[in-house]
Design an enzyme around this catalytic site. Structure first.
Site, PDB file in Angstrom:
ATOM      1  N   TYR A   1       9.874  10.091  -3.531  1.00  0.00           N
ATOM      2  CA  TYR A   1       8.938   8.965  -3.519  1.00  0.00           C
ATOM      3  C   TYR A   1       7.487   9.477  -3.570  1.00  0.00           C
ATOM      4  O   TYR A   1       7.137  10.450  -2.892  1.00  0.00           O
ATOM      5  CB  TYR A   1       9.203   8.107  -2.267  1.00  0.00           C
ATOM      6  CG  TYR A   1       8.070   7.152  -1.995  1.00  0.00           C
ATOM      7  CD1 TYR A   1       7.591   6.316  -3.003  1.00  0.00           C
ATOM      8  CD2 TYR A   1       7.468   7.088  -0.749  1.00  0.00           C
ATOM      9  CE1 TYR A   1       6.530   5.458  -2.775  1.00  0.00           C
ATOM     10  CE2 TYR A   1       6.414   6.227  -0.508  1.00  0.00           C
ATOM     11  CZ  TYR A   1       5.945   5.425  -1.532  1.00  0.00           C
ATOM     12  OH  TYR A   1       4.882   4.585  -1.314  1.00  0.00           O
TER      13      TYR A   1
ATOM     14  N   LYS B   1      12.637  -1.803   3.482  1.00  0.00           N
ATOM     15  CA  LYS B   1      13.566  -2.013   2.365  1.00  0.00           C
ATOM     16  C   LYS B   1      14.856  -2.712   2.847  1.00  0.00           C
ATOM     17  O   LYS B   1      14.783  -3.817   3.326  1.00  0.00           O
ATOM     18  CB  LYS B   1      13.858  -0.652   1.721  1.00  0.00           C
ATOM     19  CG  LYS B   1      12.594   0.219   1.475  1.00  0.00           C
ATOM     20  CD  LYS B   1      11.878  -0.166   0.231  1.00  0.00           C
ATOM     21  CE  LYS B   1      10.711   0.717  -0.194  1.00  0.00           C
ATOM     22  NZ  LYS B   1       9.821   1.305   0.762  1.00  0.00           N
TER      23      LYS B   1
HETATM   24  C1  LIG Z   1      12.420   6.594  -0.456  1.00  0.00           C
HETATM   25  C2  LIG Z   1      11.235   6.069   0.304  1.00  0.00           C
HETATM   26  N1  LIG Z   1      10.950   6.594   1.508  1.00  0.00           N
HETATM   27  C3  LIG Z   1       9.902   6.162   2.222  1.00  0.00           C
HETATM   28  C4  LIG Z   1       9.065   5.174   1.761  1.00  0.00           C
HETATM   29  C5  LIG Z   1       7.906   4.742   2.596  1.00  0.00           C
HETATM   30  O1  LIG Z   1       8.179   3.527   3.242  1.00  0.00           O
HETATM   31  P1  LIG Z   1       7.069   2.475   3.641  1.00  0.00           P
HETATM   32  O2  LIG Z   1       6.562   1.831   2.395  1.00  0.00           O
HETATM   33  O3  LIG Z   1       7.801   1.541   4.551  1.00  0.00           O
HETATM   34  O4  LIG Z   1       5.982   3.213   4.319  1.00  0.00           O
HETATM   35  C6  LIG Z   1       9.340   4.588   0.504  1.00  0.00           C
HETATM   36  C7  LIG Z   1       8.519   3.506  -0.080  1.00  0.00           C
HETATM   37  O5  LIG Z   1       7.504   3.094   0.291  1.00  0.00           O
HETATM   38  C8  LIG Z   1      10.437   5.073  -0.237  1.00  0.00           C
HETATM   39  O6  LIG Z   1      10.706   4.593  -1.443  1.00  0.00           O
HETATM   40  N1  LIG Z   2       0.529   1.534  -3.597  1.00  0.00           N
HETATM   41  C1  LIG Z   2       1.619   2.061  -2.846  1.00  0.00           C
HETATM   42  C2  LIG Z   2       2.868   2.041  -3.664  1.00  0.00           C
HETATM   43  C3  LIG Z   2       4.062   1.766  -2.837  1.00  0.00           C
HETATM   44  S1  LIG Z   2       5.588   2.161  -3.617  1.00  0.00           S
HETATM   45  C4  LIG Z   2       6.785   1.460  -2.563  1.00  0.00           C
HETATM   46  C5  LIG Z   2       8.172   1.968  -2.687  1.00  0.00           C
HETATM   47  N2  LIG Z   2       8.392   3.159  -1.954  1.00  0.00           N
HETATM   48  C6  LIG Z   2       8.690   2.162  -4.064  1.00  0.00           C
HETATM   49  O1  LIG Z   2       9.264   3.222  -4.369  1.00  0.00           O
HETATM   50  O2  LIG Z   2       8.590   1.229  -4.871  1.00  0.00           O
HETATM   51  C7  LIG Z   2       1.305   3.478  -2.429  1.00  0.00           C
HETATM   52  O3  LIG Z   2       0.402   4.078  -3.010  1.00  0.00           O
HETATM   53  O4  LIG Z   2       1.918   4.004  -1.500  1.00  0.00           O
END
Ligand SMILES: Cc1ncc(COP(=O)(O)O)c(C=O)c1O
Ligand SMILES: N[C@@H](CCSC[C@H](N)C(=O)O)C(=O)O
Length: 450
Positions: free
Chosen positions: A162, A261
């Site tokens: 991510y 999620k």
């Molecule tokens: C695989 C994964 N881990 C962690 C995060 C972080 O979670 P959060 O947006 O709740 O901070 C995200 C997306 O944001 C994600 O896609």
């Molecule tokens: N603008 C945000 C983007 C969040 S992405 C959220 C999620 N983990 C996904 O994979 O879609 C940032 O910069 O963190």
């Protein structure tokens, strides 16, 4: 003294009592491992145990995963004065004390709050964790874990992960003098090559976001613990949720989730969850949460708990829909679809050994960024949005959305396709989702293969 009290009340409360009562009868505590229908202690054994006890007995039982999501162990959370079926939102910052030097179970909501204790106990059971914590976001969960790494130490993580995780690891590299290695986590030898006595964390996503690559948590944990005994194996289990996969039972030391999620499921809150395999790690994690003040607020704890109860129902429907859509895209369009429910997935067998299902996130390429953009923008039921795990279906282009914070040259080095489309499948009727996708693909000039 106060510190100790806080640590006690954030435990899944009388779980240990439950296990003590069952000692000698079951080798498998009810919160560890999957239901396999064949533990050493049967429910009949437990009935017999109860019959032999002079007083009512708290009975550890093993349930199937969907029951586990919705059934809250009566002895596992907080005791509510009025036996409320849904534990109330303790919307309070402070708790009154009887005297200056004696605090009750709680004194201040940064340190602990009953609504938080309640959801933490339930999640610990679901994750097979000794103890769990809920915090303000998934990134906050990772931030806490990263504070276990000292300057001069090393982290091994994936080359597909991510974007926000990549951003935090880059910050640690530039600001905290931590060495970060990004390797292909499907390749055991690539991980082995980077392990040193200085390795502190091996951080895995499985499936990865967004290329849906699978890591063999069991094999990696064994390797890491043998070669680098001070290293911790940490798994981001966001894509699977504890309903489908429990990395702590496969050798990982810490598991975390973005509760934003699947766990909550409706995109109406931000949350993070950390689960630890032992008390020593849990004490360190709790210290950071109390010291930095990122514990989840009571209202969000309530929403998270409500979401978790329908996790199995949502996930079953979402992954059944995702399976149909993945097969449709692969078979009718001949697209290269990345989804661990497809036999064509390179780590299909490894995933099937570790997880109870493929989940509901998949990705595919069209071969052209402009075509991908047209597809995404032509969809109607599929909302253009970051994130996944929501009841509604979402469509996105990771390179310009969730993974845009990874510099373009790094995305290129790591072979993250710019035209990649990610689908996060919801609970709608699969036929409607397929029809909408077909019309978006057709609008972009793609059609069924001959
Ligand atoms: C695989 C994964 N881990 C962690 C995060 C972080 O979670 P959060 O947006 O709740 O901070 C995200 C997306 O944001 C994600 O896609
Ligand atoms: N603008 C945000 C983007 C969040 S992405 C959220 C999620 N983990 C996904 O994979 O879609 C940032 O910069 O963190």
């Amino acid at each position: 003294m106060q510190q100790q009290q806080h640590q006690q009340h954030t435990l899944p409360l009388p779980t240990d009592d439950v296990l003590d009562l069952a000692q000698g009868v079951t080798k498998t505590p009810f919160f560890e491992g999957e239901y396999d229908g064949a533990s050493d202690a049967t429910n009949q054994d437990l009935d017999d145990l109860e019959a032999r006890q002079p007083a009512p007995v708290l009975r550890p039982r093993k349930y199937r995963p969907s029951t586990d999501c919705v059934f809250v162990e009566p002895e596992g959370g907080v005791r509510d004065l009025y036996n409320a079926s849904s534990v109330p939102i303790y919307q309070t910052a402070t708790f009154k004390q009887g005297s200056a030097d004696e605090m009750g179970e709680y004194d201040y909501s940064r340190s602990g709050n009953p609504t938080r204790t309640h959801v933490e106990a339930h999640l610990a059971k679901l994750m097979g964790a000794k103890r769990s914590f809920v915090v303000s976001s998934g990134m906050s969960a990772l931030d806490i874990i990263c504070r276990l790494v000292n300057s001069g130490e090393e982290v091994i993580s994936g080359d597909d992960l991510y974007g926000g995780t990549n951003r935090l690891l880059s910050f640690m590299r530039t600001h905290n003098k931590v060495t970060v290695h990004h390797v292909d986590t499907t390749d055991l030898a690539a991980i082995a090559a980077k392990l040193t006595p200085n390795t502190r964390l091996v951080l895995l996503e499985t499936p990865t976001n967004p290329l849906i690559k699978i890591a063999d948590v069991t094999a990696i944990s064994k390797l890491v613990h043998e070669r680098s005994p001070d290293a911790l194996v940490v798994v981001d289990n966001t894509m699977m949720s504890p309903y489908l996969q429990k990395p702590l039972t496969q050798g990982a030391d810490i598991v975390y989730h973005s509760g934003t999620k699947y766990l909550s499921g409706h995109h109406d809150l931000m949350a993070g969850v950390v689960g630890c395999k032992d008390e020593a790690l849990a004490a360190k994690i709790y210290f950071v949460i109390n010291a930095t003040g990122c514990g989840l607020a009571p209202f969000d704890c309530f929403l998270l708990m409500r979401g978790v109860k329908t996790l199995a129902l949502r996930m079953d429907k979402q992954q059944a829909n995702a399976q149909r859509i993945a097969e449709h895209l692969e078979q009718r369009y001949g697209l290269k679809v990345r989804f661990p429910g497809l036999r064509s997935h390179p780590q299909y067998d490894i995933h099937a050994r570790h997880a109870r299902g493929p989940g509901a996130v998949l990705s595919f390429e069209t071969g052209d960024v402009a075509i991908s953009k047209q597809v995404v923008e032509a969809a109607r039921l599929w909302t253009i949005s970051v994130s996944f795990g929501c009841v509604n279906s979402l469509i996105s282009m990771p390179c310009c959305m969730s993974h845009a914070s990874i510099p373009a040259h790094v995305r290129k080095e790591r072979a993250l396709p710019e035209d990649l489309i990610r689908l996060c499948v919801g609970i709608e009727d699969a036929d409607d989702l397929i029809e909408d996708l077909d019309s978006a693909l057709r609008a972009a000039g793609l059609d069924f293969k001959a």
